[in-house]
Design a protein around this motif. Structure first.
Motif, PDB file in Angstrom:
ATOM      1  N   THR A 307       0.863  -1.183   0.000  1.00 43.73           N
ATOM      2  CA  THR A 307       0.000   0.000   0.000  1.00 43.73           C
ATOM      3  C   THR A 307       0.898   1.231   0.000  1.00 43.73           C
ATOM      4  OG1 THR A 307      -0.113   0.106   2.424  1.00 43.73           O
ATOM      5  CG2 THR A 307      -1.807  -1.203   1.291  1.00 43.73           C
ATOM      6  N   VAL A 308       0.397   2.325  -0.584  1.00 40.71           N
ATOM      7  CA  VAL A 308       1.135   3.589  -0.615  1.00 40.71           C
ATOM      8  C   VAL A 308       0.200   4.681  -0.121  1.00 40.71           C
ATOM      9  CG1 VAL A 308       2.479   5.222  -2.001  1.00 40.71           C
ATOM     10  CG2 VAL A 308       2.455   2.773  -2.617  1.00 40.71           C
ATOM     11  N   ASP A 309       0.594   5.383   0.946  1.00 42.86           N
ATOM     12  CA  ASP A 309      -0.280   6.420   1.490  1.00 42.86           C
ATOM     13  C   ASP A 309      -0.036   7.755   0.793  1.00 42.86           C
ATOM     14  OD1 ASP A 309       1.948   7.685   2.677  1.00 42.86           O
ATOM     15  OD2 ASP A 309       1.650   6.691   4.601  1.00 42.86           O
ATOM     16  N   ARG A 310      -0.812   8.756   1.143  1.00 45.98           N
ATOM     17  CA  ARG A 310      -0.752  10.042   0.451  1.00 45.98           C
ATOM     18  C   ARG A 310       0.550  10.796   0.743  1.00 45.98           C
ATOM     19  NH1 ARG A 310      -3.106  10.687  -3.884  1.00 45.98           N
ATOM     20  NH2 ARG A 310      -3.599  12.894  -3.623  1.00 45.98           N
ATOM     21  N   ARG A 311       1.293  10.373   1.737  1.00 48.24           N
ATOM     22  CA  ARG A 311       2.611  10.967   1.990  1.00 48.24           C
ATOM     23  C   ARG A 311       3.690  10.302   1.147  1.00 48.24           C
ATOM     24  NH1 ARG A 311       3.002  10.125   8.297  1.00 48.24           N
ATOM     25  NH2 ARG A 311       2.234   8.101   7.544  1.00 48.24           N
ATOM     26  N   GLY A 312       3.305   9.279   0.389  1.00 45.26           N
ATOM     27  CA  GLY A 312       4.265   8.585  -0.457  1.00 45.26           C
ATOM     28  C   GLY A 312       5.042   7.502   0.245  1.00 45.26           C
ATOM     29  N   GLU A 313       4.542   7.022   1.381  1.00 44.86           N
ATOM     30  CA  GLU A 313       5.206   5.929   2.088  1.00 44.86           C
ATOM     31  C   GLU A 313       4.596   4.598   1.653  1.00 44.86           C
ATOM     32  OE1 GLU A 313       5.005   6.661   6.294  1.00 44.86           O
ATOM     33  OE2 GLU A 313       6.771   7.947   6.237  1.00 44.86           O
ATOM     34  N   ALA A 314       5.428   3.740   1.102  1.00 46.48           N
ATOM     35  CA  ALA A 314       4.990   2.409   0.671  1.00 46.48           C
ATOM     36  C   ALA A 314       5.219   1.424   1.801  1.00 46.48           C
ATOM     37  CB  ALA A 314       5.760   1.985  -0.569  1.00 46.48           C
ATOM     38  N   ARG A 315       4.216   0.575   2.045  1.00 47.05           N
ATOM     39  CA  ARG A 315       4.307  -0.428   3.116  1.00 47.05           C
ATOM     40  C   ARG A 315       3.927  -1.799   2.557  1.00 47.05           C
ATOM     41  NH1 ARG A 315       2.951   4.084   5.981  1.00 47.05           N
ATOM     42  NH2 ARG A 315       3.893   4.275   8.060  1.00 47.05           N
ATOM     43  N   PHE A 316       4.822  -2.750   2.749  1.00 45.10           N
ATOM     44  CA  PHE A 316       4.467  -4.118   2.408  1.00 45.10           C
ATOM     45  C   PHE A 316       3.481  -4.644   3.448  1.00 45.10           C
ATOM     46  CE2 PHE A 316       8.881  -4.118   0.512  1.00 45.10           C
ATOM     47  CZ  PHE A 316       8.434  -4.125  -0.799  1.00 45.10           C
ATOM     48  N   THR A 317       2.515  -5.415   2.993  1.00 46.47           N
ATOM     49  CA  THR A 317       1.587  -6.046   3.937  1.00 46.47           C
ATOM     50  C   THR A 317       2.340  -7.076   4.771  1.00 46.47           C
ATOM     51  OG1 THR A 317       0.978  -7.788   2.378  1.00 46.47           O
ATOM     52  CG2 THR A 317      -0.323  -5.741   2.304  1.00 46.47           C
ATOM     53  N   PRO A 318       1.803  -7.455   5.919  1.00 47.00           N
ATOM     54  CA  PRO A 318       2.498  -8.467   6.741  1.00 47.00           C
ATOM     55  C   PRO A 318       2.811  -9.746   5.980  1.00 47.00           C
ATOM     56  CG  PRO A 318       0.789  -7.391   8.033  1.00 47.00           C
ATOM     57  CD  PRO A 318       0.630  -6.892   6.620  1.00 47.00           C
ATOM     58  N   THR A 319       1.863 -10.216   5.173  1.00 49.09           N
ATOM     59  CA  THR A 319       2.104 -11.440   4.404  1.00 49.09           C
ATOM     60  C   THR A 319       3.240 -11.250   3.415  1.00 49.09           C
ATOM     61  OG1 THR A 319      -0.190 -12.190   4.597  1.00 49.09           O
ATOM     62  CG2 THR A 319       1.082 -13.058   2.750  1.00 49.09           C
TER      63      THR A 319
END
Length: 366
Positions: A307-319
């Protein structure tokens, strides 16, 4: 003849090829398409084929080839400064979705277990370089990215890079619905969907949402499930043909055009839109707010593993992170556009290593 409007296309792969052939047949005004590739022969062959399409369709489109390895670090700025194109289309990255459908390896197993979003650094690197070059050398150019735009564009847009929208994905799904509904007028259809839904959703409740004449389409799941049975190359072509209409709308802005695009102005996922010049406005059905539409696409993003939030931080899901750290123990959970080049280097090394290993049994829930 009026001065042609320039379009620069990076890449000569399957999607780029279908896109330029479709553009050759439907360009609404004089157009000069610059094909940029590290493979001169491949670019020449594609240019020759696309030129034949343009001549047979009696369209004023001409093609030029440029040998330039943007993915390998070649400077795109001189070409952009010289031609000042109306549109720059990014159709090349360090990884192709086709590889995951090829021979099994530890790499393909990782991508299948984690979700295609695990390759985000490999998808984003060339688009980042291209958008940065355009910002410096040709700031009025509309940059359009076809490489995992649902996640790449939010990453780049938050970093201040000029990425107008993506191609494919939601447009592919909308195209499948239009085919079965025999719907020539795209303005009657509104589809909200994410790249992840090119695959069957976990449940029918997770399916894309669609409206016909602003009424919910109750057969969306059945129609899309039938469409998803087609070979991916066929779906690729549908998205590319739809993408050609978007590129033409930017290259020859006239009356507003209804379309479906991923990541307009950096939003996650795909939306129905109205294109007016280089401006993009959401074209949502009554009762659905922009905030609700974005929230739904954010939920779907998790199906891709990132997922990528509006601040531009990408986060991998736990899986996805568990799968990735099984091979790369210190893989970052969170990153931004500024981290892409370093992560690209490390992920390319990981891919090269895993390509030579057999796929292990998957113990991670899909």
């Amino acid at each position: 003849m009026n001065r042609p409007h320039d379009v620069v296309v990076l890449g000569t792969g399957a999607f780029a090829g279908a896109l330029v052939r479709a553009l050759a047949q439907r360009a609404s005004g004089p157009t000069r398409v610059h094909l940029v590739s590290r493979d001169r022969d491949r670019a020449r062959n594609l240019a020759g084929l696309a030129q034949a399409h343009a001549v047979l369709a009696d369209r004023p489109v001409r093609f030029r080839c440029h040998r330039l390895d943007v993915g390998g670090g070649a400077d795109l700025r001189p070409l952009l400064a010289r031609h000042q194109p109306h549109v720059l289309v990014v159709c090349t990255s360090d990884v192709s979705p086709a590889e995951t459908r090829g021979p099994a390896s530890a790499w393909t197993g990782l991508v299948r277990a984690a979700g295609f979003g695990v390759t985000l650094p490999l998808q984003a690197a060339t688009a980042l370089r291209a958008a940065s070059a355009s910002a410096e050398a040709s700031p009025r150019t509309a940059v359009v990215n076809a490489c995992l735009p649902d996640a790449v564009n939010p990453l780049l847009y938050a970093a201040g890079l000029p990425v107008r929208c993506g191609l494919g994905n939601v447009a592919t799904l909308a195209g499948l619905l239009r085919r079965d509904l025999l719907l020539g007028d795209e303005s009657r259809l509104k589809v909200l969907a994410h790249h992840a839904l090119l695959h069957s959703p976990p449940t029918p409740a997770d399916e894309a949402r669609a409206w016909l004449d602003d009424e919910p389409l109750t057969t969306t799941y059945e129609l899309l499930e039938r469409g998803r049975r087609h070979p991916r190359a066929d779906l690729n072509e549908i998205g590319a043909v739809a993408g050609a209409a978007v590129v033409d709308a930017f290259a020859h802005p006239r009356a507003p055009r209804a379309a479906h695009v991923p990541a307009p102005d950096g939003l996650p996922g795909g939306y129905p839109v109205l294109l007016t010049g280089h401006d993009i406005a959401l074209r949502l059905p009554p009762g659905l707010s922009a905030r609700q539409a974005v929230a739904r696409n954010e939920q779907w993003s998790g199906l891709d593993g990132v997922t990528v939030d509006r601040r531009g931080e990408a986060r991998f899901t736990p899986t996805a992170l568990r799968a990735l750290r099984g091979h790369w123990p210190d893989a970052p959970a969170v990153f931004a556009a500024r981290d892409v080049e370093e992560l690209r280097t490390r992920q390319l090394a990981l891919r090269d290593r895993l390509r030579g290993l057999p796929q292990a049994p998957v113990a991670i829930p899909l």
